[in-house]
Design a protein around this motif. Structure first.
Motif, PDB file in Angstrom:
ATOM      1  N   VAL A   8       8.861   3.709   7.080  1.00 49.92           N
ATOM      2  CA  VAL A   8       8.740   5.110   7.498  1.00 49.92           C
ATOM      3  C   VAL A   8       9.176   6.022   6.349  1.00 49.92           C
ATOM      4  N   ALA A   9      10.261   5.658   5.679  1.00 48.01           N
ATOM      5  CA  ALA A   9      10.742   6.458   4.557  1.00 48.01           C
ATOM      6  C   ALA A   9       9.705   6.503   3.443  1.00 48.01           C
ATOM      7  N   LEU A  10       9.098   5.362   3.114  1.00 47.66           N
ATOM      8  CA  LEU A  10       8.061   5.337   2.083  1.00 47.66           C
ATOM      9  C   LEU A  10       6.840   6.145   2.494  1.00 47.66           C
ATOM     10  N   ARG A  11       6.458   6.068   3.761  1.00 50.43           N
ATOM     11  CA  ARG A  11       5.306   6.853   4.227  1.00 50.43           C
ATOM     12  C   ARG A  11       5.600   8.348   4.181  1.00 50.43           C
ATOM     13  N   GLU A  12       6.854   8.737   4.464  1.00 49.69           N
ATOM     14  CA  GLU A  12       7.231  10.153   4.360  1.00 49.69           C
ATOM     15  C   GLU A  12       7.125  10.635   2.918  1.00 49.69           C
ATOM     16  N   ILE A  13       7.567   9.806   1.977  1.00 48.72           N
ATOM     17  CA  ILE A  13       7.474  10.187   0.562  1.00 48.72           C
ATOM     18  C   ILE A  13       6.016  10.248   0.127  1.00 48.72           C
ATOM     19  N   ALA A  14       5.199   9.262   0.565  1.00 47.46           N
ATOM     20  CA  ALA A  14       3.784   9.223   0.181  1.00 47.46           C
ATOM     21  C   ALA A  14       3.021  10.417   0.742  1.00 47.46           C
ATOM     22  N   VAL A  51       0.839  -1.199   0.000  1.00 39.99           N
ATOM     23  CA  VAL A  51       0.000   0.000   0.000  1.00 39.99           C
ATOM     24  C   VAL A  51       0.874   1.248   0.000  1.00 39.99           C
ATOM     25  N   THR A  52       1.963   1.221   0.748  1.00 37.54           N
ATOM     26  CA  THR A  52       2.845   2.373   0.811  1.00 37.54           C
ATOM     27  C   THR A  52       3.523   2.606  -0.531  1.00 37.54           C
ATOM     28  N   VAL A  53       3.965   1.542  -1.210  1.00 36.70           N
ATOM     29  CA  VAL A  53       4.602   1.672  -2.518  1.00 36.70           C
ATOM     30  C   VAL A  53       3.599   2.233  -3.517  1.00 36.70           C
ATOM     31  N   GLU A  54       2.363   1.731  -3.487  1.00 36.84           N
ATOM     32  CA  GLU A  54       1.331   2.221  -4.399  1.00 36.84           C
ATOM     33  C   GLU A  54       1.011   3.693  -4.139  1.00 36.84           C
ATOM     34  N   ASP A  55       1.104   4.118  -2.898  1.00 37.68           N
ATOM     35  CA  ASP A  55       0.857   5.532  -2.579  1.00 37.68           C
ATOM     36  C   ASP A  55       1.983   6.427  -3.092  1.00 37.68           C
ATOM     37  N   CYS A  56       3.187   5.891  -3.218  1.00 36.00           N
ATOM     38  CA  CYS A  56       4.346   6.691  -3.613  1.00 36.00           C
ATOM     39  C   CYS A  56       4.498   6.830  -5.118  1.00 36.00           C
ATOM     40  N   ILE A  57       3.869   5.957  -5.895  1.00 35.67           N
ATOM     41  CA  ILE A  57       4.089   5.947  -7.342  1.00 35.67           C
ATOM     42  C   ILE A  57       3.675   7.261  -7.985  1.00 35.67           C
ATOM     43  N   ASP A  58       2.657   7.932  -7.468  1.00 37.02           N
ATOM     44  CA  ASP A  58       2.263   9.213  -8.066  1.00 37.02           C
ATOM     45  C   ASP A  58       3.214  10.341  -7.671  1.00 37.02           C
ATOM     46  N   VAL A  66       6.759   9.689  -7.141  1.00 35.30           N
ATOM     47  CA  VAL A  66       7.981   9.324  -7.863  1.00 35.30           C
ATOM     48  C   VAL A  66       7.556   8.316  -8.927  1.00 35.30           C
ATOM     49  N   GLU A  67       7.654   8.711 -10.203  1.00 30.65           N
ATOM     50  CA  GLU A  67       7.094   7.893 -11.283  1.00 30.65           C
ATOM     51  C   GLU A  67       7.804   6.560 -11.454  1.00 30.65           C
ATOM     52  N   ASN A  68       9.119   6.557 -11.326  1.00 24.54           N
ATOM     53  CA  ASN A  68       9.930   5.376 -11.588  1.00 24.54           C
ATOM     54  C   ASN A  68      10.104   4.576 -10.295  1.00 24.54           C
ATOM     55  N   ARG A  69       9.766   3.287 -10.333  1.00 31.38           N
ATOM     56  CA  ARG A  69       9.892   2.455  -9.126  1.00 31.38           C
ATOM     57  C   ARG A  69      11.348   2.304  -8.691  1.00 31.38           C
ATOM     58  N   PHE A  70      12.253   2.268  -9.673  1.00 30.51           N
ATOM     59  CA  PHE A  70      13.670   2.162  -9.332  1.00 30.51           C
ATOM     60  C   PHE A  70      14.115   3.403  -8.557  1.00 30.51           C
TER      61      PHE A  70
END
Length: 135
Positions: free
Chosen positions: A48-54, A4-11, A13-17
């Motif tokens: 936590v890092a992914l949630r901060e980006i999201a 869920v956190t990764v899916e929230d971040c995709i918008d 940061v476009e590139n998953r890498f």
């Protein structure tokens, strides 16, 4: 990592890498003592890092700049241009306005090669006799 956190971040940061690079860099920063911008909620540093980006509490652009800076071996420093130093005149003599700056002429590669072709190697001279030879 939490899907869920990764899916929230995709918008954000476009590139998953790029997202993985930025989140891992931020997780290392948190591990080294950086202040977190959200509540931890018993999550590990990568989450936590992914949630901060999201949540956009930390800018992906700033993270990218910090990541690039941390990977650089030679940091380019903006130094002021060197000022022209006036020539030191002989004691008691005045210095003309034309003598205060030293300029260097530019030479093209072709001019350099033509100049080098005109040079001749020095002639070989026989070694002087030292008189140590016994007959």
């Amino acid at each position: 990592m939490a899907r869920v956190t990764v899916e929230d971040c995709i918008d954000k940061v476009e590139n998953r890498f790029d997202l993985v690079l930025l989140a891992s860099h931020r997780a290392r920063m948190i591990s080294s003592g950086a202040q977190i911008t959200i509540e931890r909620d018993n999550d590990k540093n990568p989450v936590v890092a992914l949630r901060e980006i999201a949540d956009e509490t930390i800018s992906p652009g700033d993270l990218k700049e910090d990541l690039i800076h941390s990977l650089q071996k030679y940091v380019e420093v903006d130094e002021p241009e060197p000022e022209s130093v006036p020539l030191i005149g002989a004691a008691g003599e005045g210095v003309d306005a034309d003598d205060t700056e030293v300029t260097a002429d530019r030479m093209t590669e072709e001019e350099l090669l033509r100049g080098l072709e005109g040079l001749t190697p020095p002639e070989e001279q026989p070694e002087p006799d030292t008189g140590d030879d016994e007959d």
